[in-house]
Motif scaffolding. Structure first.
Motif, PDB file in Angstrom:
ATOM      1  N   ARG A 201       0.828  -1.205   0.000  1.00  5.19           N
ATOM      2  CA  ARG A 201       0.000   0.000   0.000  1.00  5.19           C
ATOM      3  C   ARG A 201       0.863   1.256   0.000  1.00  5.19           C
ATOM      4  O   ARG A 201       2.006   1.241   0.437  1.00  5.19           O
ATOM      5  N   LYS A 202       0.277   2.350  -0.476  1.00  2.38           N
ATOM      6  CA  LYS A 202       0.947   3.637  -0.428  1.00  2.38           C
ATOM      7  C   LYS A 202       0.496   4.395   0.813  1.00  2.38           C
ATOM      8  O   LYS A 202      -0.689   4.423   1.141  1.00  2.38           O
ATOM      9  N   GLY A 208       0.006  10.056   7.630  1.00 11.54           N
ATOM     10  CA  GLY A 208      -0.035   8.695   8.137  1.00 11.54           C
ATOM     11  C   GLY A 208      -1.222   7.896   7.654  1.00 11.54           C
ATOM     12  O   GLY A 208      -1.527   6.836   8.201  1.00 11.54           O
ATOM     13  N   GLU A 209      -1.904   8.382   6.603  1.00 12.56           N
ATOM     14  CA  GLU A 209      -3.076   7.705   6.068  1.00 12.56           C
ATOM     15  C   GLU A 209      -2.684   6.897   4.830  1.00 12.56           C
ATOM     16  O   GLU A 209      -1.911   7.357   3.985  1.00 12.56           O
ATOM     17  N   TYR A 210      -3.264   5.674   4.733  1.00  9.48           N
ATOM     18  CA  TYR A 210      -3.030   4.856   3.546  1.00  9.48           C
ATOM     19  C   TYR A 210      -3.904   5.367   2.397  1.00  9.48           C
ATOM     20  O   TYR A 210      -5.024   5.844   2.599  1.00  9.48           O
ATOM     21  N   LEU A 211      -3.359   5.273   1.200  1.00  9.99           N
ATOM     22  CA  LEU A 211      -4.078   5.728   0.016  1.00  9.99           C
ATOM     23  C   LEU A 211      -5.184   4.738  -0.321  1.00  9.99           C
ATOM     24  O   LEU A 211      -4.953   3.540  -0.446  1.00  9.99           O
ATOM     25  N   ALA A 212      -6.407   5.242  -0.452  1.00  9.89           N
ATOM     26  CA  ALA A 212      -7.535   4.386  -0.792  1.00  9.89           C
ATOM     27  C   ALA A 212      -7.518   4.070  -2.284  1.00  9.89           C
ATOM     28  O   ALA A 212      -6.861   4.753  -3.081  1.00  9.89           O
ATOM     29  N   GLY A 214      -8.261   4.069  -5.986  1.00 13.19           N
ATOM     30  CA  GLY A 214      -8.744   5.117  -6.861  1.00 13.19           C
ATOM     31  C   GLY A 214      -8.172   6.480  -6.557  1.00 13.19           C
ATOM     32  O   GLY A 214      -8.319   7.410  -7.370  1.00 13.19           O
ATOM     33  N   GLN A 215      -7.551   6.656  -5.416  1.00 12.91           N
ATOM     34  CA  GLN A 215      -6.958   7.936  -5.063  1.00 12.91           C
ATOM     35  C   GLN A 215      -5.549   8.047  -5.640  1.00 12.91           C
ATOM     36  O   GLN A 215      -4.879   7.055  -5.892  1.00 12.91           O
ATOM     37  N   GLU A 216      -5.104   9.276  -5.809  1.00 10.20           N
ATOM     38  CA  GLU A 216      -3.759   9.543  -6.280  1.00 10.20           C
ATOM     39  C   GLU A 216      -3.000  10.353  -5.235  1.00 10.20           C
ATOM     40  O   GLU A 216      -3.595  11.069  -4.437  1.00 10.20           O
ATOM     41  N   MET A 217      -1.687  10.227  -5.283  1.00  9.98           N
ATOM     42  CA  MET A 217      -0.857  10.897  -4.283  1.00  9.98           C
ATOM     43  C   MET A 217       0.358  11.515  -4.975  1.00  9.98           C
ATOM     44  O   MET A 217       0.940  10.912  -5.888  1.00  9.98           O
ATOM     45  N   ASN A 218       0.718  12.686  -4.514  1.00 10.03           N
ATOM     46  CA  ASN A 218       1.943  13.318  -4.983  1.00 10.03           C
ATOM     47  C   ASN A 218       3.123  12.453  -4.573  1.00 10.03           C
ATOM     48  O   ASN A 218       3.216  12.027  -3.425  1.00 10.03           O
ATOM     49  N   ILE A 219       4.019  12.189  -5.518  1.00 12.32           N
ATOM     50  CA  ILE A 219       5.142  11.292  -5.216  1.00 12.32           C
ATOM     51  C   ILE A 219       6.011  11.818  -4.074  1.00 12.32           C
ATOM     52  O   ILE A 219       6.631  11.056  -3.334  1.00 12.32           O
ATOM     53  N   ASP A 220       6.052  13.131  -3.887  1.00 10.49           N
ATOM     54  CA  ASP A 220       6.841  13.713  -2.794  1.00 10.49           C
ATOM     55  C   ASP A 220       6.216  13.443  -1.427  1.00 10.49           C
ATOM     56  O   ASP A 220       6.892  13.531  -0.406  1.00 10.49           O
ATOM     57  N   GLU A 222       4.724  10.543  -0.687  1.00 11.13           N
ATOM     58  CA  GLU A 222       4.677   9.105  -0.434  1.00 11.13           C
ATOM     59  C   GLU A 222       5.741   8.706   0.588  1.00 11.13           C
ATOM     60  O   GLU A 222       6.895   9.138   0.520  1.00 11.13           O
ATOM     61  N   ALA A 223       5.347   7.882   1.547  1.00 10.97           N
ATOM     62  CA  ALA A 223       6.237   7.488   2.636  1.00 10.97           C
ATOM     63  C   ALA A 223       7.260   6.462   2.171  1.00 10.97           C
ATOM     64  O   ALA A 223       6.967   5.614   1.313  1.00 10.97           O
ATOM     65  N   ASN A 224       8.445   6.531   2.727  1.00  6.75           N
ATOM     66  CA  ASN A 224       9.460   5.516   2.496  1.00  6.75           C
ATOM     67  C   ASN A 224       9.213   4.317   3.400  1.00  6.75           C
ATOM     68  O   ASN A 224       8.375   4.351   4.304  1.00  6.75           O
ATOM     69  N   SER A 225       9.984   3.257   3.169  1.00  4.67           N
ATOM     70  CA  SER A 225       9.823   2.016   3.935  1.00  4.67           C
ATOM     71  C   SER A 225      10.921   1.874   4.969  1.00  4.67           C
ATOM     72  O   SER A 225      11.962   2.537   4.905  1.00  4.67           O
TER      73      SER A 225
END
Length: 512
Positions: A201-202, A208-212, A214-220, A222-225
């Motif tokens: 998941r993203k 601290g919210e997971y991307l649902a 159909g949603q999109e997120m700015n790559i900047d 996005e959390a690292n692992s």
């Protein structure tokens, strides 16, 4: 079950002359329910080595002996026998090798792991940040100061796909349910979220919210692992450090050291009792004695004045009967540090919690060659080698899957714990008996010379030398006997007679 009487959850940071509590920067967030509160004060554990003269030495021994000897790659199948996998395995080797070489541009891969081990042994858990490139594949590893990271409440399990190899060597995909960890790091007032490596998941690193779906997120955003590891404890997901049972003794050693130190500041260095007869010391003398302590009083003269009581004057001579004399008190003076045996025992207990022999912390000079080798071998077998295997297994399961590597795995080198002379003596009867092959002896030869040798590819390299030489002599003897038999069976007159006839014909032709 009775409740323990003493449970240290707040560790006091000590300095000479005062103590103050070290606050946990996450304290106000634990009550909100989404961050798991550790059993111990993590901020204080991060500074615990300031209060111990043995803890950091033990941690350094772990760092140097687990990963300090370097890494090596190895195939996880029989490379010679299974030729169908060789091309893919060679590609995996190059890919893994390049990743380990360039996963951090500021320090070596083992340098990152040393900090990882330092955090785990100091706090009970440790973290490494995994940074992905533009393709989504991890390409960089960075150490995160683990005392700034906390675990968040686990989310519901999700279905993930795994690849296994069945008994026939075929790959098969299976699905299973897994709970992934989520982390939060706080530095000052800034908060950043991380997800566990392998979580598909993203995650938004700011909310601290997971991307649902159909949603999109700015790559900047996005959390690292994170790669997470801990020293297992059944009642806390953070784990607990190995020395936790010796924590009270570590604090006691600190107090004993401070007591000995304060002797030089406040201790009495005058082993005397001053006795005044028929009078009393003047106030100036009393003040002088009160200040005669610590280093300022060493090697100084005391000039004491006494005054007689009004009824102690001799009327005949008009002189005072006041007398001052001294009683030696050397037997009650501290002539060496206090609690030396207590301090020594505490060092042994802390070192024992790490299962280290004294030779690893420089605590004894009673070793000879035999006992030193035995101590190293036992510690290797019982402590360091299992820890190397566990760490290599953790990294391989995480990194190989993320990098798409199947047939090459990472291993950590260990020290040489055997005597080369003894190895040579042990191998002698096997070599003489014709059991050892040249390829079998290459590893031992490499250890003796400090080099690595590639296996010999000739057929004779996998045959004991005595057997090979015996077969060769037999073949040579057979060839010689066959040639001798042929020469005997061949009549030389069959060659000589035609030559004579040819000579006569040539002579006749010349005379005619």
């Amino acid at each position: 079950m009775t409740k323990p009487q003493v449970r240290i959850k707040k560790i006091m940071g000590s300095s000479i002359g005062q103590s103050k509590q070290i606050d946990d920067i996450f304290n106000e967030f634990y009550s909100q329910g989404y961050i798991i509160q550790p059993e111990m004060n993590i901020e204080a554990l991060a500074r615990i080595s300031e209060n111990s003269d043995i803890l950091q030495v033990c941690i350094e021994a772990y760092k140097n002996n687990i990963v300090g000897f370097g890494t090596v790659l190895d195939y996880n199948f029989d490379y010679k026998e299974d030729t169908s996998k060789q091309n893919i395995a060679d590609t995996d080797w190059s890919k893994y090798e390049m990743f380990l070489k360039y996963c951090n541009f500021d320090e070596r891969f083992t340098g990152v792991l040393k900090k990882f081990i330092d955090d785990r042994e100091r706090l009970g858990y440790a973290t490494i940040e995994c940074i992905a490139d533009e393709t989504g594949e991890i390409s960089e590893l960075q150490h995160i100061p683990s005392h700034t990271v906390r675990l968040c409440k686990e989310s519901d399990p999700i279905e993930v796909e795994e690849v296994i190899t069945d008994s026939n060597g075929n790959e098969r995909k299976i699905k299973r349910w897994k709970k992934f960890k989520k982390f939060i790091q706080m530095v000052g007032s800034k908060q950043v979220y991380f997800k566990e490596l392998g979580d598909p998941r993203k995650l938004n690193r700011l909310t601290g919210e997971y991307l649902a779906d159909g949603q999109e997120m700015n790559i900047d955003d996005e959390a690292n692992s994170i790669i997470f590891d801990n020293i297992y404890c059944p009642y806390t997901p953070y784990g607990l450090p190995r020395y936790i049972g010796a924590l009270v003794k570590m604090m006691g050693s600190r107090n004993a050291d401070e007591l000995n130190y304060k002797y030089f500041e406040d201790g009495r260095h005058i082993p005397l009792a001053i006795v005044v007869e028929n009078g009393q010391l003047t106030q100036d003398s009393i003040d002088l004695l009160a200040g005669a302590k610590g280093q300022d009083a060493q090697h100084k003269y005391l000039i004491l004045e006494a005054e007689a009581f009004s009824n102690e004057f001799s009327m005949e001579e008009g002189k005072s009967n006041v007398k001052i004399h001294f009683e030696k008190l050397a037997e009650i003076m501290q002539d060496d540090a206090l609690f030396l045996e207590y301090l020594k025992n505490n060092r042994d207990i802390v070192r024992g919690s790490f299962r280290l022999a004294p030779i690893y912390t420089g605590d004894t000079q009673d070793y000879n060659k035999a006992t030193a080798e035995t101590a190293k071998q036992i510690t290797e077998e019982q402590t360091f080698e299992p820890l190397r295997e566990d760490l290599a297994d953790l990294l391989n399961k995480k990194l190989m899957k993320e990098l798409g590597i199947k047939f090459v795995e990472l291993k950590f080198k260990g020290p040489k714990t055997t005597d080369d002379t003894e190895i040579a003596k042990a191998l002698t009867p096997y070599i003489a008996g014709g059991v050892a092959t040249p390829n079998m002896l290459l590893d031992s030869l490499g250890k003796l010379l400090g080099k690595e040798f590639e296996p010999l590819t000739d057929e004779w390299a996998d045959i004991p030398l005595q057997v090979y030489l015996a077969n060769r002599n037999t073949n040579l003897k057979t060839t010689f006997e066959e040639q001798n038999h042929i020469s005997k069976a061949f009549d030389m007159q069959d060659v000589i007679n035609p030559l004579k006839e040819l000579q006569k014909a040539i002579e006749g032709a010349l005379n005619g």
